[in-house]
Design a protein around this motif. Structure first.
Motif: not given
Lengths: 242, 242
Positions: A145-157
């Motif tokens: 249904i969906m392509l999820e492209n998520n972006f996080y600050v590496f240090e915190k995640f």
């Protein structure tokens, strides 16, 4: 049930609306066989040409499906999901369950790179900051249904490296770590056509229309949590703010 | 400006993102000539093949346009409009003006028929009740953006017969008569492909993807006001809830 012959709306469109309405309101359910063309023609008092046109259009729109020698059946419903609203973000898994469908997720890509301009601005970081990118395909009853492209600050995640993200609700994983991505701080929604990589990941043909939603998720206090760049298959997804 | 060679995101996609970002943030404005391919290639330190691919994709997506012998220019921005939210409904005319574009409207059709099932349910009327249907095409700077199909209870809205609905904000006309269609009581949003009549009215090719938004408008107290079945050209429309 009579259609309105004085209306300028063509009879086949009135019939389409009526059948759609019967599906949406549960008179016909998923996988039900609908009446035959002669039956519909008699019920509605219209010609078989009108019935055939209405049924053909409903097949095109994904409401009905003709099975050779068996009749015409009601298709699987489109996934209904609430529009992302500033005060409420509904997870894909929850939306699936509300639709009586089984949510699934597969990780397709995992990268670390440096923050680009819009990421620097949203996260208030500089261009040397590492960004964790995770791409998943989300499924409902095993249909992409969906392509999820998520972006996080590496240090915190970086804890996400140790989490299972297959067949998991991301929102639940974040909650477990005390992170509430409960607000869409800003977002846009537009239509794009599937490029070859979308087509492959979502199992659609190249050029198929997709929703493209760019969401900046924040917590209760509007602090940045992550950025999502999501693509949803147009023929399988419907926003709903009932 | 250097692109990130270690990222697995292809360089042409990074370049696309960067150019889009420059357009959205006003570094390049509408009708500006962007740097030539050799200039971009030198600025970003990437090959001309990469630059050409990025520019071609941005032309496909409607961000840029190549003018023979003159260079590559920034296209007219997509109309940005707020997502209809339960506590705020933004009129098309206002959305246009916020985008610095001139709103326009042309009446295409005008009919009276009897209430159909969903109209009976929403308006709490019976099947003998007359419904007024008005179809308009709404334009921004004379480009068709949206097909507006509105359904009203005739008895309460017959004053619309005496109102000019050409190049007028419908919300303003309703306000003048003390009717505040300020809430979307329920709504759905999906993607459909343009049929021949949509294509003609909206000046697109058959099969072009359209947003299809079905909205049930209510007043402050959730009393029904009217039903809208609107089609917006995907390539010319973008929802925005910033």
């Amino acid at each position: 049930m009579k259609l309105n012959e004085t209306s300028l709306t063509p009879l086949y469109q009135q019939l389409m609306e009526d059948i759609k309405y019967s599906i949406e309101n549960g008179k016909y359910n998923y996988d039900d066989k609908i009446p035959t063309e002669p039956e519909l023609s008699a019920d509605y008092g219209v010609s078989r040409i009108t019935v055939r046109r209405a049924v053909d259009e409903l097949c095109n729109e994904g409401y009905l499906i003709k099975k050779q020698g068996k009749g015409t059946f009601v298709c699987k419903p489109k996934l209904l999901r609430k529009i992302e609203r500033s005060n409420e973000v509904l997870s894909f898994s929850k939306a699936c369950r509300q639709n009586g469908m089984k949510p699934g997720a597969r990780v397709l890509d995992y990268q670390i790179s440096f923050a680009r301009l819009d990421e620097q601005n949203f996260f208030h970081v500089d261009e040397k900051t590492k960004i964790l990118y995770i791409k998943r395909v989300l499924t409902a009853d095993d249909t992409p249904i969906m392509l999820e492209n998520n972006f996080y600050v590496f240090e915190k995640f970086k804890f996400l490296q140790d989490e299972t993200l297959e067949n998991t609700s991301l929102f639940e994983v974040l909650e477990k770590h005390g992170l509430h991505a409960c607000k869409s701080v800003k977002s846009t929604l537009e239509i794009v056509k599937a490029e070859s990589h979308h087509a492959r990941d979502l199992d659609v043909v190249i050029g198929e229309p997709l929703f493209y939603m760019n969401v900046y998720f924040g917590d209760e206090a509007d602090n940045p949590v992550f950025i999502g760049r999501q693509y949803m298959v147009g023929s399988r997804y419907k926003f709903n703010n009932i």
